[in-house]
Design a protein around this motif. Structure first.
Motif, PDB file in Angstrom:
ATOM      1  N   ILE A 202      26.515  35.763 -29.451  1.00 37.97           N
ATOM      2  CA  ILE A 202      25.674  36.605 -28.597  1.00 37.97           C
ATOM      3  C   ILE A 202      25.785  38.054 -29.068  1.00 37.97           C
ATOM      4  O   ILE A 202      26.878  38.589 -29.236  1.00 37.97           O
ATOM      5  CB  ILE A 202      26.035  36.468 -27.092  1.00 37.97           C
ATOM      6  N   HIS A 203      24.632  38.671 -29.292  1.00 38.14           N
ATOM      7  CA  HIS A 203      24.561  40.067 -29.740  1.00 38.14           C
ATOM      8  C   HIS A 203      23.760  40.813 -28.673  1.00 38.14           C
ATOM      9  O   HIS A 203      22.542  40.690 -28.597  1.00 38.14           O
ATOM     10  CB  HIS A 203      23.868  40.118 -31.107  1.00 38.14           C
ATOM     11  N   ALA A 204      24.468  41.546 -27.819  1.00 38.32           N
ATOM     12  CA  ALA A 204      23.821  42.127 -26.637  1.00 38.32           C
ATOM     13  C   ALA A 204      23.758  43.644 -26.717  1.00 38.32           C
ATOM     14  O   ALA A 204      24.758  44.300 -27.012  1.00 38.32           O
ATOM     15  CB  ALA A 204      24.582  41.713 -25.382  1.00 38.32           C
ATOM     16  N   HIS A 205      22.577  44.188 -26.432  1.00 37.85           N
ATOM     17  CA  HIS A 205      22.405  45.646 -26.360  1.00 37.85           C
ATOM     18  C   HIS A 205      22.445  46.117 -24.914  1.00 37.85           C
ATOM     19  O   HIS A 205      22.284  45.342 -23.978  1.00 37.85           O
ATOM     20  CB  HIS A 205      21.132  46.070 -27.091  1.00 37.85           C
ATOM     21  N   ASN A 206      22.649  47.429 -24.756  1.00 44.20           N
ATOM     22  CA  ASN A 206      23.058  47.964 -23.452  1.00 44.20           C
ATOM     23  C   ASN A 206      22.001  48.807 -22.752  1.00 44.20           C
ATOM     24  O   ASN A 206      22.332  49.681 -21.957  1.00 44.20           O
ATOM     25  CB  ASN A 206      24.334  48.795 -23.651  1.00 44.20           C
ATOM     26  N   GLY A 232      31.212  50.620 -27.759  1.00 40.89           N
ATOM     27  CA  GLY A 232      29.817  50.265 -27.477  1.00 40.89           C
ATOM     28  C   GLY A 232      28.824  51.057 -28.320  1.00 40.89           C
ATOM     29  O   GLY A 232      27.623  51.007 -28.071  1.00 40.89           O
ATOM     30  N   LEU A 233      29.332  51.754 -29.338  1.00 43.05           N
ATOM     31  CA  LEU A 233      28.465  52.566 -30.211  1.00 43.05           C
ATOM     32  C   LEU A 233      27.378  51.708 -30.846  1.00 43.05           C
ATOM     33  O   LEU A 233      27.658  50.631 -31.360  1.00 43.05           O
ATOM     34  CB  LEU A 233      29.343  53.178 -31.314  1.00 43.05           C
ATOM     35  N   GLY A 234      26.149  52.167 -30.819  1.00 44.79           N
ATOM     36  CA  GLY A 234      25.073  51.409 -31.466  1.00 44.79           C
ATOM     37  C   GLY A 234      23.718  52.005 -31.180  1.00 44.79           C
ATOM     38  O   GLY A 234      23.603  53.052 -30.542  1.00 44.79           O
ATOM     39  N   GLU A 235      22.677  51.322 -31.645  1.00 47.28           N
ATOM     40  CA  GLU A 235      21.306  51.778 -31.433  1.00 47.28           C
ATOM     41  C   GLU A 235      21.079  52.124 -29.949  1.00 47.28           C
ATOM     42  O   GLU A 235      21.526  51.414 -29.065  1.00 47.28           O
ATOM     43  CB  GLU A 235      20.321  50.651 -31.806  1.00 47.28           C
ATOM     44  N   ARG A 236      20.365  53.203 -29.692  1.00 46.48           N
ATOM     45  CA  ARG A 236      20.026  53.654 -28.326  1.00 46.48           C
ATOM     46  C   ARG A 236      21.289  53.738 -27.441  1.00 46.48           C
ATOM     47  O   ARG A 236      22.193  54.482 -27.748  1.00 46.48           O
ATOM     48  CB  ARG A 236      18.945  52.757 -27.707  1.00 46.48           C
ATOM     49  N   SER A 237      21.346  52.940 -26.380  1.00 50.44           N
ATOM     50  CA  SER A 237      22.529  53.004 -25.509  1.00 50.44           C
ATOM     51  C   SER A 237      23.637  52.074 -25.979  1.00 50.44           C
ATOM     52  O   SER A 237      24.629  51.880 -25.280  1.00 50.44           O
ATOM     53  CB  SER A 237      22.134  52.677 -24.066  1.00 50.44           C
ATOM     54  N   GLY A 238      23.469  51.489 -27.153  1.00 51.82           N
ATOM     55  CA  GLY A 238      24.578  50.785 -27.781  1.00 51.82           C
ATOM     56  C   GLY A 238      24.671  49.298 -27.493  1.00 51.82           C
ATOM     57  O   GLY A 238      23.705  48.660 -27.049  1.00 51.82           O
ATOM     58  N   ASN A 239      25.861  48.767 -27.765  1.00 53.95           N
ATOM     59  CA  ASN A 239      26.113  47.321 -27.751  1.00 53.95           C
ATOM     60  C   ASN A 239      27.221  46.991 -26.755  1.00 53.95           C
ATOM     61  O   ASN A 239      27.834  47.889 -26.188  1.00 53.95           O
ATOM     62  CB  ASN A 239      26.585  46.883 -29.149  1.00 53.95           C
ATOM     63  N   ALA A 240      27.521  45.709 -26.624  1.00 53.39           N
ATOM     64  CA  ALA A 240      28.687  45.297 -25.835  1.00 53.39           C
ATOM     65  C   ALA A 240      29.922  45.937 -26.469  1.00 53.39           C
ATOM     66  O   ALA A 240      30.102  45.875 -27.688  1.00 53.39           O
ATOM     67  CB  ALA A 240      28.804  43.781 -25.829  1.00 53.39           C
ATOM     68  N   ALA A 241      30.752  46.562 -25.643  1.00 52.96           N
ATOM     69  CA  ALA A 241      31.902  47.298 -26.168  1.00 52.96           C
ATOM     70  C   ALA A 241      33.075  46.349 -26.432  1.00 52.96           C
ATOM     71  O   ALA A 241      33.437  45.555 -25.569  1.00 52.96           O
ATOM     72  CB  ALA A 241      32.319  48.383 -25.191  1.00 52.96           C
ATOM     73  N   LEU A 242      33.653  46.495 -27.616  1.00 50.79           N
ATOM     74  CA  LEU A 242      34.803  45.666 -28.011  1.00 50.79           C
ATOM     75  C   LEU A 242      35.893  45.686 -26.947  1.00 50.79           C
ATOM     76  O   LEU A 242      36.393  44.633 -26.523  1.00 50.79           O
ATOM     77  CB  LEU A 242      35.375  46.196 -29.339  1.00 50.79           C
ATOM     78  N   GLU A 243      36.249  46.901 -26.505  1.00 47.70           N
ATOM     79  CA  GLU A 243      37.376  47.042 -25.589  1.00 47.70           C
ATOM     80  C   GLU A 243      37.072  46.405 -24.230  1.00 47.70           C
ATOM     81  O   GLU A 243      37.954  45.817 -23.603  1.00 47.70           O
ATOM     82  CB  GLU A 243      37.770  48.530 -25.448  1.00 47.70           C
ATOM     83  N   GLU A 244      35.811  46.493 -23.785  1.00 53.73           N
ATOM     84  CA  GLU A 244      35.447  45.893 -22.494  1.00 53.73           C
ATOM     85  C   GLU A 244      35.477  44.368 -22.584  1.00 53.73           C
ATOM     86  O   GLU A 244      35.979  43.686 -21.684  1.00 53.73           O
ATOM     87  CB  GLU A 244      34.046  46.354 -22.089  1.00 53.73           C
ATOM     88  N   VAL A 245      34.932  43.837 -23.667  1.00 52.98           N
ATOM     89  CA  VAL A 245      34.864  42.380 -23.828  1.00 52.98           C
ATOM     90  C   VAL A 245      36.271  41.786 -23.897  1.00 52.98           C
ATOM     91  O   VAL A 245      36.590  40.824 -23.176  1.00 52.98           O
ATOM     92  CB  VAL A 245      34.038  42.013 -25.088  1.00 52.98           C
ATOM     93  N   ILE A 246      37.129  42.379 -24.708  1.00 52.77           N
ATOM     94  CA  ILE A 246      38.481  41.827 -24.866  1.00 52.77           C
ATOM     95  C   ILE A 246      39.260  41.886 -23.546  1.00 52.77           C
ATOM     96  O   ILE A 246      39.888  40.904 -23.140  1.00 52.77           O
ATOM     97  CB  ILE A 246      39.247  42.567 -25.991  1.00 52.77           C
ATOM     98  N   MET A 247      39.191  43.025 -22.868  1.00 50.33           N
ATOM     99  CA  MET A 247      39.976  43.150 -21.629  1.00 50.33           C
ATOM    100  C   MET A 247      39.408  42.280 -20.509  1.00 50.33           C
ATOM    101  O   MET A 247      40.152  41.773 -19.663  1.00 50.33           O
ATOM    102  CB  MET A 247      40.076  44.615 -21.211  1.00 50.33           C
ATOM    103  N   ALA A 248      38.084  42.088 -20.500  1.00 50.36           N
ATOM    104  CA  ALA A 248      37.493  41.195 -19.495  1.00 50.36           C
ATOM    105  C   ALA A 248      37.897  39.749 -19.778  1.00 50.36           C
ATOM    106  O   ALA A 248      38.224  38.994 -18.853  1.00 50.36           O
ATOM    107  CB  ALA A 248      35.976  41.332 -19.491  1.00 50.36           C
ATOM    108  N   LEU A 249      37.899  39.358 -21.043  1.00 53.30           N
ATOM    109  CA  LEU A 249      38.330  37.996 -21.379  1.00 53.30           C
ATOM    110  C   LEU A 249      39.747  37.764 -20.888  1.00 53.30           C
ATOM    111  O   LEU A 249      40.063  36.719 -20.318  1.00 53.30           O
ATOM    112  CB  LEU A 249      38.285  37.781 -22.899  1.00 53.30           C
TER     113      LEU A 249
END
Ligand code: ZN
Length: 384
Positions: A202-206, A232-249
């Protein structure tokens, strides 16, 4: 206490594919030097990220050179290059020595007709040709369906089945303009998995602030690869943030994650500095204010048991806890802070000092430093 909100009773496979060096650098105005790219790759490898999408080789020049140097680092993580569905681009990607390729083509009609001015059939044929060629060279292949969420579901299934037949190792499901909601995405991923036996990323933009929620929803529905970027750095408002995804998991879904979370904050700081971006003090997981308690009730509770107002200890992500003395502080926090500064304060004096502390914070519109607090204390209780 029942804190098991997650419907997942078992650990579920998850692999992090970080694209800070590709999609992250595509953020407007962001440029990483080769030295910075190498440093970011090393930091992500230390965290234990499974795959790095590290660049777009067809750009040539410094982009391709940086990719080759990252490959030569001999990191534990897989190094992937991004290319469009063309044999020429696949060849340029392979020349960088990467072990994985992302072969991307759009599946939505708006992209196929308006951007590429071609047909679904031509997109399918080009993708199959490029994937077949890449697989014949023995490389891992992820097939991207750009703008998947705005694509005709029947065509996405056709595209994914064709990719599978051509030998693809997984399908990247892209919410390119961040337009879907988590529940709808769950249903779509479930339907796709019923029809196509191919691992899904899954490649999700924000764009609507849902990137992390969408990434996790897709993962719950069986997408085993999650695309992320640092901060979450990326095009426009960015992508799913690494730190958020890992800590939520780890904390919401209670997954046995193997990633070194203590490196999240330093990695985010490095990427933000290299990207010339500021991290908001309230940014989830890494904001400097996340473990700063000011209000009387919160600070008092944090002194008794920090878990009252913290979902996990700050050290887990490389942050520190601070009790802030400001407009909302109570006397317990004030006595604690003065104690740290070497001044033992009785309750009565603390109550007398508190109004001066609050007036100071209101007047200056900020929290008080240790020097400020001692100054106010000495106004009230002059040195003998
Ligand atoms: Zn993207």
């Amino acid at each position: 206490m029942n804190d098991n909100f997650s419907p997942l009773s078992q650990p579920q496979p998850v692999y992090i594919v970080d694209t800070t060096l590709r999609d992250g650098e595509q953020a407007p105005g962001v440029v990483f030097t080769t030295k910075e790219k190498i440093a970011i790759a090393k930091l992500l490898d230390e965290i234990g990220v499974d795959q790095l999408e590290a660049g777009t080789p067809i750009m040539g020049g410094a982009e391709a050179e940086a990719l080759k140097l990252i490959v030569k680092l001999g990191l534990r993580t897989s190094i992937m290059a991004w290319c469009r569905a063309s044999i020429n681009e696949v060849k340029v990607g392979l020349a960088c020595g990467v072990d994985a390729l992302e072969i991307s083509a759009p599946t939505s009609d708006i992209h196929i007709v308006q951007k590429l001015k071609t047909s679904r059939q031509a997109v399918l044929e080009n993708m199959v040709e490029a994937v077949s060629y890449a697989k014949a060279q023995g490389v891992y292949v992820s097939v991207g369906a750009e703008d998947t969420t705005r694509s005709d579901e029947a065509f996405v299934i056709e595209y994914a089945l064709a990719a599978k037949k051509a030998g693809a190792d997984r399908l990247r499901y892209c919410d390119t303009v961040g337009i879907i909601d988590p529940l709808a995405l769950c249903e779509r991923i479930r339907r796709l998995r019923e029809k196509v036996p191919l691992p899904i990323e899954i490649h999700a933009h924000n764009d609507f602030g849902l990137a992390t929620a969408n990434a996790l929803a897709a993962w719950q529905a069986g997408a085993s690869f999650i695309s992320t970027t640092v901060t979450g750095l990326g095009e426009r408002s960015g992508n799913a943030a690494l730190e958020e995804v890992i800590m939520a998991l780890k904390h919401i879904f209670k997954q046995p994650v193997i990633y070194d979370t203590s490196k999240l904050k330093p990695t985010c700081n490095y990427v933000a500095t290299a990207a010339n971006r500021i991290i908001s003090v309230s940014k989830p997981i890494i904001g400097e204010a996340l473990f700063s308690h000011e209000s009387g009730i919160h600070a008092d509770a944090a002194l008794k048991n920090p878990a009252t107002y913290e979902p996990y200890p700050p050290e887990e992500v490389g942050l520190e806890r601070h009790l802030i003395i400001g407009k909302h502080s109570g006397s317990a926090a004030l006595r604690n802070r003065l104690g740290e500064l070497g001044i033992e304060l009785d309750k009565a004096t603390a109550s007398r000092l508190l109004p001066a502390v609050r007036d100071f914070a209101i007047k200056h519109k900020r929290a008080l430093t240790g020097t400020d607090i001692i100054y106010l204390y000495e106004q009230l209780v002059p040195r003998p």
